[in-house]
Design a protein around this motif. Structure first.
Motif, PDB file in Angstrom:
ATOM      1  N   GLU A  88       0.868  -1.167   0.000  1.00  0.00           N
ATOM      2  CA  GLU A  88       0.000   0.000   0.000  1.00  0.00           C
ATOM      3  C   GLU A  88       0.906   1.218   0.000  1.00  0.00           C
ATOM      4  O   GLU A  88       1.689   1.423   0.930  1.00  0.00           O
ATOM      5  CB  GLU A  88      -0.892   0.015   1.234  1.00  0.00           C
ATOM      6  CG  GLU A  88      -1.848   1.175   1.251  1.00  0.00           C
ATOM      7  CD  GLU A  88      -2.798   1.109   2.438  1.00  0.00           C
ATOM      8  OE1 GLU A  88      -3.138   2.199   2.936  1.00  0.00           O
ATOM      9  OE2 GLU A  88      -3.174   0.013   2.842  1.00  0.00           O
ATOM     10  N   LEU A  89       0.821   2.000  -1.052  1.00  0.00           N
ATOM     11  CA  LEU A  89       1.681   3.155  -1.188  1.00  0.00           C
ATOM     12  C   LEU A  89       0.984   4.377  -0.620  1.00  0.00           C
ATOM     13  O   LEU A  89      -0.177   4.640  -0.925  1.00  0.00           O
ATOM     14  CB  LEU A  89       2.034   3.383  -2.652  1.00  0.00           C
ATOM     15  CG  LEU A  89       2.717   2.217  -3.359  1.00  0.00           C
ATOM     16  CD1 LEU A  89       2.911   2.540  -4.831  1.00  0.00           C
ATOM     17  CD2 LEU A  89       4.037   1.902  -2.704  1.00  0.00           C
ATOM     18  N   SER A  90       1.714   5.112   0.200  1.00  0.00           N
ATOM     19  CA  SER A  90       1.138   6.339   0.742  1.00  0.00           C
ATOM     20  C   SER A  90       2.222   7.411   0.714  1.00  0.00           C
ATOM     21  O   SER A  90       3.385   7.160   1.004  1.00  0.00           O
ATOM     22  CB  SER A  90       0.621   6.126   2.157  1.00  0.00           C
ATOM     23  OG  SER A  90       1.689   5.750   2.998  1.00  0.00           O
ATOM     24  N   VAL A  91       1.807   8.603   0.361  1.00  0.00           N
ATOM     25  CA  VAL A  91       2.714   9.730   0.270  1.00  0.00           C
ATOM     26  C   VAL A  91       2.110  10.874   1.064  1.00  0.00           C
ATOM     27  O   VAL A  91       0.928  11.192   0.910  1.00  0.00           O
ATOM     28  CB  VAL A  91       2.917  10.148  -1.201  1.00  0.00           C
ATOM     29  CG1 VAL A  91       3.789  11.388  -1.288  1.00  0.00           C
ATOM     30  CG2 VAL A  91       3.497   9.012  -1.992  1.00  0.00           C
ATOM     31  N   MET A  92       2.921  11.479   1.907  1.00  0.00           N
ATOM     32  CA  MET A  92       2.429  12.625   2.654  1.00  0.00           C
ATOM     33  C   MET A  92       2.753  13.881   1.845  1.00  0.00           C
ATOM     34  O   MET A  92       3.909  14.133   1.501  1.00  0.00           O
ATOM     35  CB  MET A  92       3.086  12.705   4.030  1.00  0.00           C
ATOM     36  CG  MET A  92       2.489  13.794   4.865  1.00  0.00           C
ATOM     37  SD  MET A  92       2.921  13.797   6.619  1.00  0.00           S
ATOM     38  CE  MET A  92       4.615  13.395   6.671  1.00  0.00           C
ATOM     39  N   VAL A  93       1.733  14.639   1.514  1.00  0.00           N
ATOM     40  CA  VAL A  93       1.897  15.849   0.708  1.00  0.00           C
ATOM     41  C   VAL A  93       1.999  17.038   1.648  1.00  0.00           C
ATOM     42  O   VAL A  93       1.144  17.243   2.501  1.00  0.00           O
ATOM     43  CB  VAL A  93       0.713  16.033  -0.263  1.00  0.00           C
ATOM     44  CG1 VAL A  93       0.854  17.319  -1.051  1.00  0.00           C
ATOM     45  CG2 VAL A  93       0.597  14.836  -1.173  1.00  0.00           C
ATOM     46  N   LEU A  94       3.074  17.791   1.483  1.00  0.00           N
ATOM     47  CA  LEU A  94       3.286  18.980   2.304  1.00  0.00           C
ATOM     48  C   LEU A  94       2.952  20.221   1.495  1.00  0.00           C
ATOM     49  O   LEU A  94       3.233  20.275   0.293  1.00  0.00           O
ATOM     50  CB  LEU A  94       4.750  19.066   2.747  1.00  0.00           C
ATOM     51  CG  LEU A  94       5.265  17.930   3.621  1.00  0.00           C
ATOM     52  CD1 LEU A  94       6.755  18.102   3.860  1.00  0.00           C
ATOM     53  CD2 LEU A  94       4.508  17.900   4.943  1.00  0.00           C
ATOM     54  N   PRO A  95       2.407  21.241   2.116  1.00  0.00           N
ATOM     55  CA  PRO A  95       2.179  22.499   1.388  1.00  0.00           C
ATOM     56  C   PRO A  95       3.510  23.167   1.086  1.00  0.00           C
ATOM     57  O   PRO A  95       4.540  22.841   1.681  1.00  0.00           O
ATOM     58  CB  PRO A  95       1.336  23.330   2.353  1.00  0.00           C
ATOM     59  CG  PRO A  95       1.588  22.744   3.697  1.00  0.00           C
ATOM     60  CD  PRO A  95       1.917  21.290   3.485  1.00  0.00           C
ATOM     61  N   ALA A  96       3.506  24.096   0.165  1.00  0.00           N
ATOM     62  CA  ALA A  96       4.730  24.804  -0.201  1.00  0.00           C
ATOM     63  C   ALA A  96       5.296  25.512   1.024  1.00  0.00           C
ATOM     64  O   ALA A  96       4.569  26.149   1.791  1.00  0.00           O
ATOM     65  CB  ALA A  96       4.443  25.810  -1.312  1.00  0.00           C
TER      66      ALA A  96
END
Length: 102
Positions: free
Chosen positions: A60-68
């Protein structure tokens, strides 16, 4: 002599073409059947082929997206997030990176 290009043309070999038509259709049907068999074999082969180390079915692939961040900008040309040290140009409120300007 004037030629009427809209008139249907008759050639001496039209009778031979009419006789050969059933033979050509029969050949096309046999060729189509043979090509379908080849396509099925290729698709079966492709389904059975696995790349080494490529079984990701249980992952299960998960990526944490950070704001700029405050020290980052998004290039208006390539749309990549870059560090502010790579700003090459600002035009009409748009920032461009050194790679796009270079």
């Amino acid at each position: 002599m004037a030629t009427d290009y809209d008139a249907p043309r008759q050639h001496a070999g039209d009778d031979e073409k009419a006789e050969a038509l059933p033979e050509l259709k029969a050949q096309r049907n046999t060729n189509t059947n043979a090509s379908n068999l080849i396509d099925e074999d290729e698709s079966a082969l492709a389904d059975s082929y696995e790349l080494p180390g490529a079984d990701l079915s249980g992952e299960e692939l998960s990526v944490m997206v950070l704001p700029a961040q405050a020290n980052e900008f998004t290039c208006a040309s390539c749309f990549l997030v870059r560090h502010r040290s790579q700003i090459a140009r600002e035009r009409d409120g748009q920032l461009y990176c050194a790679d796009c300007e270079g």
